[in-house]
Design an enzyme around this catalytic site. Sequence first.
Site, short mmCIF file in Angstrom:
data_model
loop_
_atom_site.label_atom_id
_atom_site.label_comp_id
_atom_site.label_asym_id
_atom_site.label_seq_id
_atom_site.Cartn_x
_atom_site.Cartn_y
_atom_site.Cartn_z
CG ASN A 251 40.50 41.14 38.30
OD1 ASN A 251 39.72 40.56 37.57
ND2 ASN A 251 41.01 42.34 37.99
CG HIS A 252 39.00 35.63 41.44
ND1 HIS A 252 37.93 35.47 42.30
CD2 HIS A 252 38.51 35.42 40.20
CE1 HIS A 252 36.84 35.16 41.60
NE2 HIS A 252 37.17 35.14 40.32
#
Length: 609
Positions: A251-252
């Site tokens: 994910n980010h």
Amino acid sequence: MRTQHFNLLSSVVGLVAVCCTAGIAKLFTEPQQLITAKKYGVIHGAVRYPDTTAMDTASFFIVNSLKIPVTLTGQVEECEECPLVALASAAPGKESSVLVGTQYRWKFAVTNGIQDLCRFERRLWEYGRYHLTVSTGPLNATNCSVVEEENSHSAYTPLYVLLGLILGGIIIYNVGERLLRRFRSSLPSEHRFAFVSSSERSSSTSSDGSNATLTAPPPSRRLRSLDCFRGLTILLMIFVNCGAGGYWFLNHSMWNGLNLADLVFPWFLFIMGVAINISMRSAARKTAQMRTLWWNIIRRTCLLFLFGLMINSIGYKSVWELRLLSVLGRFSISYFFVAACELIFVQRMETAQTVTRWRFLRDIVPFWPTALFSMLFPLGQLLFTFLLPVPGCPRGYMGPGGLHHNRAYENCTGGAAGYIDRYILGENHIYQWPTCRAVYQCIAFDPEGILGYLNSTFLVFLGVQAGRILYLYDDHKEKLIRLVVWGIVLGLIAGGLCGFSQNDGWIPVNKNLWSLSFILTTASFGMILLALLYYVIDVQNVWSGTPFHYPSVNSIVLYIGSEILDNMFPFWWGMPQTHSGSLFMALWTTGMWWLISVWMYWQKIFVAL
């Protein structure tokens, strides 16, 4: 046609195998989770043990043997220069408990409210049960001992199974393709059919309408490696938007740093730059009217921005709270500036082929006006970032605010970038849940902010440069060398800007800010990956790009559709909040949209703005 059906069937089989990954992993992990819930989700003595079935959590128990109350404080190492926060308190001779996250390594301290009694660091594992005893040691020194009372659970088991199935699917696909070739060669000549790759079209009838032996058509003019790159990127975008199994590294990133999800959006912008070069080159050869080309650019820009607003409006009850900036909005603005610039200098594309002096630089020298114009964008971003005075914040601040620097700049999230968005758009019209909020407790900040448009436009120009390399040079070796050299040089410049570190450089790699080092890093990876795909697919013909070329031709449909139909059946339904359940759901959703792209491809439905 048989080969085409075989390729399609192989892709479907591979997809089904991949989608079964999380389900198989769930069989191994669910019993442990149920045992943990039954054993520790009950009253035990004076302490109610917390429920450890939550994903990415571990239970931490504090036993206070001292005669004074103590407090356990802690902070994850990902939070740069952040103060420790109180997690749980225990009265003298009593016990306490707390659930803590397991995504990052922790820094802990036990304090009596006046001073720290002990400090320690620990990496905790999912579903683990850790027992901290605070007691008096020799010479009245405070002793803190941590014991793992329950074997922790490996959160990465579903990923290991997934990688194994993907590797097995690739092996099965290649073995099946070779067996098909061998079977074809063993047939009598009158029964043979030519092997046609999935990226090429074939004809099964002769000019008089009768059946004929299949023959391979001339090679397609499409850049198959670019189609593969685009298809892979859109599937990755859908996958990470669905949570990517809940794994932090997929994910980010919280603020500075680079994870898998941080690469997807900039890669799309890079690919758009390559495509702009191809389309403008085609327009120059067809001598299309300038008025028509300008109209197409303006129409596409407006449609992209409008679709971005429509997606943002999902879930909003009032126009006064509508987020104005979006992913497609950034596409639209970057596309407009780059496409307009290329259109103005479109004639230089043809003259570059006739350059005799400095011929080895014909992808650069004839386009010096474009290069100078493109450099204005990162220069403007740097000037605003480091020279714009922001009230209450140090000039040039690029941090997340909140807990950063011990709350010294609590309301300075994003520095100049955040200030510009809040000043022009207002607090209610920007993104309210940035990634930094989970760790830094930062204020609202929009990762698609106005200032970031400058560097994202420069990234599209770098994609245009890759397109020039592919179409101005005839020799494969020249193309590959230039792509790789550009990738290495951009990567070294990015490394110099960020000091080859996460937080200590002049300009850290930061997706939220779209910092210059982030742009150069993603462009570097894009150049090298495009070179690799070009070599494997277009030069060596080792791989046709299957199954990623299917979503490539309808990428806008897949993106908008996945955003609008998010959390709707059959693309999503309730699953256990575990890594296996989340990974299965992400793979299922991605696979559903891939199947839709395959159906559209075979129905010859191609949608483009």
